[in-house]
Design a protein around this motif. Structure first.
Motif, mmCIF file in Angstrom:
data_model
loop_
_atom_site.group_PDB
_atom_site.id
_atom_site.type_symbol
_atom_site.label_atom_id
_atom_site.label_comp_id
_atom_site.label_asym_id
_atom_site.label_seq_id
_atom_site.Cartn_x
_atom_site.Cartn_y
_atom_site.Cartn_z
ATOM 1 N N PRO A 1 -58.679 -20.184 -36.917
ATOM 2 C CA PRO A 1 -58.712 -21.783 -36.433
ATOM 3 C C PRO A 1 -58.981 -21.805 -34.709
ATOM 4 C CG PRO A 1 -56.235 -21.964 -37.037
ATOM 5 C CD PRO A 1 -57.131 -20.332 -37.894
ATOM 6 N N ALA A 2 -58.257 -21.262 -34.274
ATOM 7 C CA ALA A 2 -58.634 -20.933 -32.372
ATOM 8 C C ALA A 2 -59.681 -21.307 -32.301
ATOM 9 C CB ALA A 2 -57.923 -19.349 -32.194
ATOM 10 N N THR A 3 -60.123 -22.267 -31.296
ATOM 11 C CA THR A 3 -61.226 -21.663 -30.539
ATOM 12 C C THR A 3 -60.818 -21.911 -29.563
ATOM 13 O OG1 THR A 3 -61.647 -24.314 -32.389
ATOM 14 C CG2 THR A 3 -63.398 -24.099 -30.061
ATOM 15 N N PRO A 4 -62.111 -21.151 -28.881
ATOM 16 C CA PRO A 4 -61.554 -20.735 -28.213
ATOM 17 C C PRO A 4 -62.633 -21.523 -26.530
ATOM 18 C CG PRO A 4 -63.722 -19.388 -29.149
ATOM 19 C CD PRO A 4 -63.312 -20.261 -29.503
ATOM 20 N N PRO A 5 -62.353 -21.204 -25.039
ATOM 21 C CA PRO A 5 -62.927 -21.680 -24.370
ATOM 22 C C PRO A 5 -64.455 -22.261 -24.041
ATOM 23 C CG PRO A 5 -61.636 -19.626 -22.913
ATOM 24 C CD PRO A 5 -62.265 -19.511 -24.455
ATOM 25 N N SER A 6 -64.420 -23.285 -23.964
ATOM 26 C CA SER A 6 -66.042 -23.935 -23.755
ATOM 27 C C SER A 6 -67.376 -23.346 -23.645
ATOM 28 C CB SER A 6 -66.222 -25.031 -23.545
ATOM 29 O OG SER A 6 -65.729 -25.021 -21.426
ATOM 30 N N ASP A 7 -67.221 -22.409 -23.150
ATOM 31 C CA ASP A 7 -68.239 -21.453 -22.175
ATOM 32 C C ASP A 7 -68.197 -20.421 -23.467
ATOM 33 O OD1 ASP A 7 -65.800 -20.076 -21.398
ATOM 34 O OD2 ASP A 7 -66.752 -18.938 -20.090
ATOM 35 N N TRP A 8 -67.863 -19.982 -24.209
ATOM 36 C CA TRP A 8 -67.939 -19.479 -25.852
ATOM 37 C C TRP A 8 -68.982 -20.356 -26.751
ATOM 38 C CZ3 TRP A 8 -64.423 -14.317 -26.609
ATOM 39 C CH2 TRP A 8 -63.634 -14.154 -26.175
ATOM 40 N N GLU A 9 -69.824 -19.579 -26.522
ATOM 41 C CA GLU A 9 -70.999 -20.342 -26.938
ATOM 42 C C GLU A 9 -70.934 -20.345 -28.797
ATOM 43 O OE1 GLU A 9 -75.852 -19.736 -27.711
ATOM 44 O OE2 GLU A 9 -74.844 -19.309 -26.399
ATOM 45 N N PRO A 10 -70.650 -21.184 -29.509
ATOM 46 C CA PRO A 10 -70.792 -20.755 -30.834
ATOM 47 C C PRO A 10 -72.400 -20.428 -31.640
ATOM 48 C CG PRO A 10 -70.518 -23.324 -30.082
ATOM 49 C CD PRO A 10 -70.968 -22.439 -29.389
ATOM 50 N N VAL A 11 -71.551 -19.090 -32.496
ATOM 51 C CA VAL A 11 -72.839 -18.773 -33.310
ATOM 52 C C VAL A 11 -73.619 -18.533 -34.478
ATOM 53 C CG1 VAL A 11 -73.950 -16.290 -33.818
ATOM 54 C CG2 VAL A 11 -73.032 -16.335 -31.143
ATOM 55 N N PHE A 12 -72.010 -18.875 -34.911
ATOM 56 C CA PHE A 12 -72.034 -19.898 -36.339
ATOM 57 C C PHE A 12 -70.403 -20.373 -37.238
ATOM 58 C CE2 PHE A 12 -69.917 -14.780 -36.946
ATOM 59 C CZ PHE A 12 -68.975 -15.663 -38.094
ATOM 60 N N SER A 13 -70.908 -21.089 -38.113
ATOM 61 C CA SER A 13 -69.641 -21.641 -38.700
ATOM 62 C C SER A 13 -70.322 -21.829 -39.927
ATOM 63 C CB SER A 13 -69.558 -23.620 -37.766
ATOM 64 O OG SER A 13 -68.698 -23.937 -38.440
ATOM 65 N N LEU A 14 -69.565 -21.527 -41.508
ATOM 66 C CA LEU A 14 -70.031 -21.272 -42.713
ATOM 67 C C LEU A 14 -68.688 -21.937 -43.137
ATOM 68 C CD1 LEU A 14 -71.500 -20.942 -45.297
ATOM 69 C CD2 LEU A 14 -70.435 -18.200 -44.628
#
Ligand SMILES: CC(C)(COP(=O)(O)OP(=O)(O)OC[C@H]1O[C@@H](n2cnc3c(N)ncnc32)[C@H](O)[C@@H]1OP(=O)(O)O)[C@@H](O)C(=O)NCCC(=O)NCCS
Length: 232
Positions: free
Chosen positions: A71-84
């Motif tokens: 559930p950890a979310t990286p800093p905002s400059d880490w662009e989301p690639v996928f979410s399933l």
């Protein structure tokens, strides 16, 4: 033997620290698997800037950070690639119902079977699987009369007390003959013989697979979201 589900909160990190330590790469607090094994990476719970920096150095700029179910979310400059959206299911505490009815033999798959495994995965898309994924555990398969690999399943993550069953797939023309059920039962029996309990992950949209696992006695533990990000 019954087990608490705490080890399932961080199955990647627990595996990389334990049974899969020989397949791990690390920088500081971050860990991932060797190339071609899996892309899954782990950071400590509640990571801060230093922990994300470790992961960035481990993976490299522009690379995929596959956080599995963390559930950890990286800093905002880490662009989301996928979410399933998916669910985590656990095998019954007291073993799977026994069913040994005939049909083609279940065989253990080795290094010489990797090309066939990759081909079957490409045709069935059970989830991520690469040239060295089988090194994570035991992979079993079913071959037809002509020798073609028509079904397989195997062991993936191994947090303490648990083994994940993964890469469950059957070639389209061979479905509905009980191959997947037999392979999952066979793997679950192996897992239990070590005193562990099986678990697995399945996409929320995969209603056929969910129904199969429920028929085999698996129950849903919790919803999970698989997410990947691009390292800046
Ligand atoms: C899900 C999957 C592995 C099932 O494989 P399988 O060998 O057909 O499974 P089984 O025969 O053991 O059981 C399938 C059950 O679902 C039904 N079923 C599912 N798909 C079917 C199909 N295409 N044709 C006939 N029956 C089907 C059958 O009725 C059977 O029910 P039953 O046991 O009551 O007879 C297979 O459909 C597949 O490879 N899907 C794509 C990859 C995937 O999603 N894997 C799971 C990742 S978590």
């Amino acid at each position: 033997m019954d087990r608490g589900t705490g080890a399932l909160d961080d199955p990647v990190g627990e595996s990389l620290r334990g049974h899969h330590a020989h397949l791990a790469r690390r920088v500081g607090s971050a860990a991932t698997y060797l190339p071609d094994v899996t892309t899954f990476a782990a950071v400590p719970a509640d990571p801060g800037a230093a922990e994300w920096a470790d992961l960035a150095r481990l993976l490299g700029s522009g690379e995929l950070a596959d956080l599995f179910s963390s559930p950890a979310t990286p800093p905002s400059d880490w662009e989301p690639v996928f979410s399933l959206s998916a669910r985590r299911m656990v095998g019954p505490a007291d073993g799977l119902p026994d069913q040994t009815a005939g049909a083609a033999p279940v065989v253990e798959l080795g290094p010489g079977d990797v090309a066939d495994m990759l081909d079957l995965v490409a045709r069935t898309e059970p989830g991520p699987f690469w040239a060295r994924t089988r090194e994570l555990g035991t992979y079993l398969g079913v071959r037809d009369e002509g020798g073609a690999l028509v079904a397989m399943a195997g062991e993936r993550l191994r947090p303490p007390g648990w083994t994940e069953i993964s890469a469950v797939c059957t070639a389209p023309a061979a479905r509905g003959r009980g191959h997947a059920a037999r392979l999952v039962r066979a793997l679950a029996a192996r897992v239990r013989s070590r005193g562990e309990r099986p678990f697995l992950h399945v996409a929320e949209s995969n209603t056929a697979a969910i129904a199969l696992y429920e028929r085999l006695g698996f129950t849903t533990l919790e919803p999970v979201t698989f997410r990947g990000f691009r390292v800046p």
